[in-house]
Design an enzyme around this catalytic site. Structure first.
Site, PDB file in Angstrom:
ATOM      1  N   ASP A 178      16.343 -37.144   1.658  1.00 22.05           N
ATOM      2  CA  ASP A 178      17.390 -36.252   1.168  1.00 22.05           C
ATOM      3  C   ASP A 178      16.853 -35.506  -0.048  1.00 22.05           C
ATOM      4  O   ASP A 178      15.682 -35.669  -0.423  1.00 22.05           O
ATOM      5  CB  ASP A 178      18.691 -37.027   0.844  1.00 22.05           C
ATOM      6  CG  ASP A 178      19.922 -36.166   1.140  1.00 22.05           C
ATOM      7  OD1 ASP A 178      20.040 -35.079   0.553  1.00 22.05           O
ATOM      8  OD2 ASP A 178      20.751 -36.571   1.986  1.00 22.05           O
ATOM      9  N   HIS A 249      19.103 -30.551   2.787  1.00 25.11           N
ATOM     10  CA  HIS A 249      18.881 -31.888   2.211  1.00 25.11           C
ATOM     11  C   HIS A 249      17.387 -32.212   2.118  1.00 25.11           C
ATOM     12  O   HIS A 249      16.979 -33.345   2.386  1.00 25.11           O
ATOM     13  CB  HIS A 249      19.625 -32.953   3.043  1.00 25.11           C
ATOM     14  CG  HIS A 249      21.122 -32.906   2.890  1.00 25.11           C
ATOM     15  ND1 HIS A 249      21.782 -33.416   1.802  1.00 25.11           N
ATOM     16  CD2 HIS A 249      22.085 -32.387   3.690  1.00 25.11           C
ATOM     17  CE1 HIS A 249      23.087 -33.228   1.938  1.00 25.11           C
ATOM     18  NE2 HIS A 249      23.295 -32.595   3.066  1.00 25.11           N
ATOM     19  N   GLU A 316      25.184 -29.635   6.309  1.00 23.36           N
ATOM     20  CA  GLU A 316      25.271 -29.068   4.967  1.00 23.36           C
ATOM     21  C   GLU A 316      24.005 -28.314   4.553  1.00 23.36           C
ATOM     22  O   GLU A 316      23.381 -28.647   3.553  1.00 23.36           O
ATOM     23  CB  GLU A 316      25.560 -30.194   3.956  1.00 23.36           C
ATOM     24  CG  GLU A 316      26.872 -30.903   4.251  1.00 23.36           C
ATOM     25  CD  GLU A 316      27.150 -32.064   3.299  1.00 23.36           C
ATOM     26  OE1 GLU A 316      28.293 -32.195   2.871  1.00 23.36           O
ATOM     27  OE2 GLU A 316      26.205 -32.823   2.980  1.00 23.36           O
ATOM     28  N   TRP A 382      31.322 -36.494  11.791  1.00 22.93           N
ATOM     29  CA  TRP A 382      31.713 -36.984  10.467  1.00 22.93           C
ATOM     30  C   TRP A 382      32.871 -36.198   9.878  1.00 22.93           C
ATOM     31  O   TRP A 382      33.495 -36.638   8.937  1.00 22.93           O
ATOM     32  CB  TRP A 382      30.514 -36.966   9.507  1.00 22.93           C
ATOM     33  CG  TRP A 382      30.041 -35.612   9.039  1.00 22.93           C
ATOM     34  CD1 TRP A 382      29.243 -34.739   9.714  1.00 22.93           C
ATOM     35  CD2 TRP A 382      30.309 -34.996   7.770  1.00 22.93           C
ATOM     36  NE1 TRP A 382      28.995 -33.613   8.952  1.00 22.93           N
ATOM     37  CE2 TRP A 382      29.639 -33.749   7.759  1.00 22.93           C
ATOM     38  CE3 TRP A 382      31.043 -35.386   6.647  1.00 22.93           C
ATOM     39  CZ2 TRP A 382      29.689 -32.887   6.657  1.00 22.93           C
ATOM     40  CZ3 TRP A 382      31.090 -34.523   5.542  1.00 22.93           C
ATOM     41  CH2 TRP A 382      30.415 -33.283   5.567  1.00 22.93           C
ATOM     42  N   TRP A 457      27.176 -43.752   1.859  1.00 23.29           N
ATOM     43  CA  TRP A 457      26.387 -42.813   1.051  1.00 23.29           C
ATOM     44  C   TRP A 457      26.343 -43.374  -0.362  1.00 23.29           C
ATOM     45  O   TRP A 457      27.373 -43.780  -0.910  1.00 23.29           O
ATOM     46  CB  TRP A 457      27.023 -41.422   1.100  1.00 23.29           C
ATOM     47  CG  TRP A 457      27.184 -40.941   2.505  1.00 23.29           C
ATOM     48  CD1 TRP A 457      28.318 -40.979   3.273  1.00 23.29           C
ATOM     49  CD2 TRP A 457      26.165 -40.382   3.346  1.00 23.29           C
ATOM     50  NE1 TRP A 457      28.061 -40.465   4.527  1.00 23.29           N
ATOM     51  CE2 TRP A 457      26.751 -40.095   4.599  1.00 23.29           C
ATOM     52  CE3 TRP A 457      24.811 -40.087   3.153  1.00 23.29           C
ATOM     53  CZ2 TRP A 457      26.041 -39.532   5.659  1.00 23.29           C
ATOM     54  CZ3 TRP A 457      24.103 -39.522   4.206  1.00 23.29           C
ATOM     55  CH2 TRP A 457      24.711 -39.249   5.436  1.00 23.29           C
TER      56      TRP A 457
HETATM   57  C1  ACM Z   1      27.510 -35.904   5.862  1.00 21.59           C
HETATM   58  O1  ACM Z   1      28.379 -36.627   5.353  1.00 21.59           O
HETATM   59  N1  ACM Z   1      27.062 -34.837   5.230  1.00 21.59           N
HETATM   60  C2  ACM Z   1      26.976 -36.219   7.160  1.00 21.59           C
END
Ligand code: ACM
Length: 570
Positions: A178, A249, A316, A382, A457
Site C-alpha cells: 500500500d 495505493h 481507490e 466492499w 485495515w
Molecule cells: C477498500 O476498503 N478500499 C477495499
C-alpha cells in the site's frame, strides 16, 4: 445443545455417557487423515499432556479419523460427522479439510482448557456423547489482514492462522502493499523492501489527528517467511490470497522506484513512503515499463503463493496525476480510451489476462466493475450489498465484505471509550446478524456468492493487541455467519449465540486473545485523546430478512463524501 462456535448444522445427544481421553487413548488415522492426526497430537497433546500415540482403528479408547466417501457424498469435502461413544470418538470427514474442521469441533467439546499450550493439573478430558453432522454454508470464509499500514511480524500471522482455523475460516487475504508500506521481498527489485518497507514516523489516530509517533515503523516478509506462512496455512486448510494493490495505493513502490510514477507530472524522486493515512494521489504510470516491472513482481508472487486467486486491488485510484501527465494522456489516446479513468481497467485487464495465461484468476475490489472485468475474475464487494448484486447479475463471482457490516476496524460500540473510534458502529450482534447474500438474488445468482470476508485495515491498529481487540470477539460471530446455515425462515438466534459465547470467551482467554470484553475495553485497551473518525448520525440498520424489500441494497453509506475516504484510509 453444545456450545460449539460456529454452530454445527445438526447436533444430537448420543446416549448417556461420553468418552474420556486418558494415557491409553490412541489416534487411528486412515488414508488422508495424517494432517489432522499430527495437528491433534501436537495441539491436544500439548494441552492435555497425553501422548495420543498411533493406534488401530478397531481397538477401544481410540479417536478414529477417516475420510469417508459417504460423508463426501452427503456433506462435501469440508463436511464431517463426529460420533462420540463411551469407547471413543469417530470422526469422518468428506475430505482432509472436513476432518480438520471436525477436529476443531472436537477440541471445543473438550472444554476451554483444551486451548492451552500446557496441561493444568487435575483436569479430565471428557467428550460429551454427541452425534454431529456439519458442513459450511460458504466455500470462502475469509479474513483480510492489512499488513501494509502496520506490519504484523511473521509470528503474529502464524498465530492468526491458528485463530482462523479454530473458527473454521479458510482464507487469509494478505494485503501486502500500500502507500504506507511494501511487505514482501521481491528478489529482482530489492528496493521495494529496502526503501518501501519502512517509514520514519506514523500518524497516530485518524488522519485528522495532530498526533505523530516519531518512531520508525517497518518490516517485511522474506521469501522463506512467506513459504512458511503459506505452508502453515495449508496444513490448516487455509488458502493465503496475496494482494498486490495497483494501480493506486502504490506510493511505497514509487518511493522505492520513482520511475514507476508519473514522472512528468510530479517529482516522484522526492516521494517517501507515505506516513499519513488517506489515499495517496501518487499512482502508477500507465507505461509498458511499469507493466513489465509488475509482471516481474507477480512472477515472484506466483512462485510463493499457490492460491488460484491472486488479488490485484484496483480500489481507490485517483486519476489527477494521469490527467496532468502528457505521457498518460498520450497513452489514453493511443489505446483509444474514453478518458484517463479508463486506464484503471486497462491495468486490470492487462494483469487479468496475464494471470489467466498462467492458470491463475484475478480478484479485485468492486471498483473493477467500472470497466470491462476480466473473464472469470472474482469481485471483492466492499462498498455494499448493491455492488454485490450488480456484480452477480453481471455474471461474476463475488466475495461479500461490505464496509457497512464487516470492516472490523470500525468501532464495536458507540461511546468515547472505544479506542480510536472510526466508521460505523458494528456490534457483536450486528456482525452476527449480517447476511452476506445481497437481498433479492435468485437461487442461481446466489450461487455466485462464493462467500464472505471480514476486513481488518490497520491504520489505527499499531500492534497485535489492537488487532486482537478489533477482531475479537466479532470474528466468532463472523465465523458463524460464514459457516452455519441461516435458520430458515428468519433471523439468527443471538440469545443462543451469546449463551455459547460464555464458553467461547474462556477459549479465547486460554488462547491469550486480547478481545474486547462485553462490558467495554479494559483501561489499557483505551486510547484516550487519540482522535478517530466516527461517522455521524445513527448507525445503519438492516431490516430482518422477512421484511426486506426484494430490491433493498443494505445500508447506504451514512456519509457518501466519506465512502472513498474512511474506513480503509483513515
Ligand atoms: C477498500 O476498503 N478500499 C477495499
Amino acid at each position: 445443545m453444545t456450545d460449539v462456535i460456529p454452530a454445527p448444522v445438526a447436533a444430537a445427544e448420543n446416549g448417556p455417557r461420553g468418552f474420556t481421553l486418558g494415557e491409553g487413548t490412541g489416534i487411528a488415522a486412515g488414508e488422508g487423515a495424517g494432517g489432522t492426526e499430527r495437528w491433534l497430537r501436537s495441539t491436544l497433546g500439548a494441552a492435555t499432556g497425553l501422548p495420543l500415540p498411533p493406534a488401530d482403528a478397531d481397538r477401544p479408547d481410540t479417536v478414529r479419523l477417516t475420510v469417508d466417501p459417504a460423508v463426501t457424498a452427503r456433506l462435501g469435502l469440508e463436511g464431517y460427522r463426529l460420533t462420540v461413544t463411551p469407547t471413543g470418538a469417530d470422526l469422518r470427514g468428506g475430505g482432509p479439510a472436513g476432518l480438520f474442521w471436525g477436529a476443531q469441533t472436537l477440541r471445543q467439546l473438550l472444554g476451554p482448557d483444551a486451548f492451552r499450550r500446557a496441561p493444568l493439573p487435575g483436569r479430565t478430558w471428557r467428550l460429551p456423547p454427541v452425534r454431529i453432522e456439519d458442513a459450511p454454508r460458504f466455500a470462502w470464509r475469509g479474513l483480510l489482514l492489512d499488513v501494509a499500514r502496520h506490519f504484523m511480524p511473521k509470528e503474529g500471522v502464524l498465530r492468526l492462522l491458528d485463530l482462523l482455523a479454530a473458527h473454521k475460516l479458510n482464507v487469509l487475504h494478505l494485503h501486502l502493499t500500500d502507500d504506507q508500506g511494501w511487505r514482501i521481498e521481491i528478489r529482482r527489485h530489492p528496493r521495494l523492501t529496502g526503501t518501501g518497507s519502512w517509514r520514519a514516523r506514523t500518524k497516530f489516530g485518524h488522519r485528522a489527528s495532530p498526533l505523530w509517533e516519531h518512531k520508525p515503523h517497518g518490516g517485511h516478509y522474506t521469501r522463506d517467511d512467506i513459504r512458511e506462512i503459506v505452508s502453515y496455512a495449508a496444513e490448516r486448510h487455509i488458502t493465503v490470497v496475496p494482494e498486490i494493490d495497483l494501480p493506486g495505493h502504490s506510493q511505497a513502490a514509487i518511493a522505492a522506484y520513482p520511475e514507476l510514477g508519473n514522472t512528468d507530472a510530479v517529482d516522484t524522486a522526492a516521494l517517501t513512503v507515505r506516513d499519513d493515512w488517506g489515499i495517496s494521489p501518487h499512482v502508477l504510470a500507465p507505461t509498458e515499463a511499469v507493466l513489465r516491472f509488475y509482471e516481474g513482481v507477480l512472477e515472484e508472487v506466483l512462485e510463493l503463493f499457490p492460491s488460484r486467486i491472486v488479488h490485484l486491488g484496483g480500489d481507490e485510484c485517483p486519476v489527477d496525476e494521469w490527467r496532468a501527465s502528457a505521457v498518460a494522456r498520450a497513452r489514453v489516446a493511443e489505446l483509444g480510451l474514453a478518458d484517463a479513468e479508463a486506464l484503471r481497467s486497462w491495468f486490470t485487464g492487462h494483469f487479468g489476462a496475464w494471470l489467466a495465461a498462467r492458470g491463475r484468476t484475478l480478484a479485485g475490489w468492486d471498483e473493477i466493475l467500472d470497466g470491462p472485468v476480466p473473464d472469470g475474475a472474482v469481485v471483492s464487494c466492499w462498498r455494499g450489498h448493491a455492488a454485490g448484486a450488480d456484480a452477480v447479475r453481471a455474471g461474476h463471482d463475488v466475495v461479500m465484505c461490505p464496509e457497512q457490516h464487516v470492516y472490523l476496524d470500525h468501532r464495536q460500540a458507540p461511546g468515547a471509550d472505544e479506542p480510536v473510534p472510526i466508521g460505523y458502529v458494528r456490534t457483536l450482534e450486528d456482525v452476527y446478524r449480517f447476511d452476506p447474500v445481497p437481498p433479492g438474488l435468485t437461487p442461481a445468482e446466489t450461487g455466485r456468492v462464493l462467500g464472505t470476508q471480514a476486513n481488518v485495515w490497520t491504520e489505527a491498529m499499531e500492534d497485535a493487541g489492537r488487532v486482537d481487540y478489533q477482531v475479537f470477539p466479532r470474528l466468532a460471530a463472523f465465523a458463524e455467519v460464514a459457516w452455519s446455515p441461516l435458520p430458515a425462515p428468519g433471523e439468527r438466534d443471538f440469545a443462543d449465540f451469546e449463551r455459547r459465547m460464555t464458553a467461547h470467551y474462556r477459549r479465547l482467554d486460554a488462547l491469550g486473545v486480547a478481545y474486547r470484553p462485553p462490558t467495554g475495553p479494559h483501561p489499557w485497551q483505551r486510547r484516550p485523546g487519540v482522535p478517530g473518525k466516527p461517522f455521524p448520525g445513527p448507525p445503519p440498520t438492516v431490516p430482518p430478512p422477512a421484511t426486506r424489500a426484494p430490491a433493498a441494497t443494505g445500508p447506504a453509506p451514512l456519509n457518501p463524501a466519506d465512502s472513498n475516504d474512511v474506513p480503509t484510509n483513515t
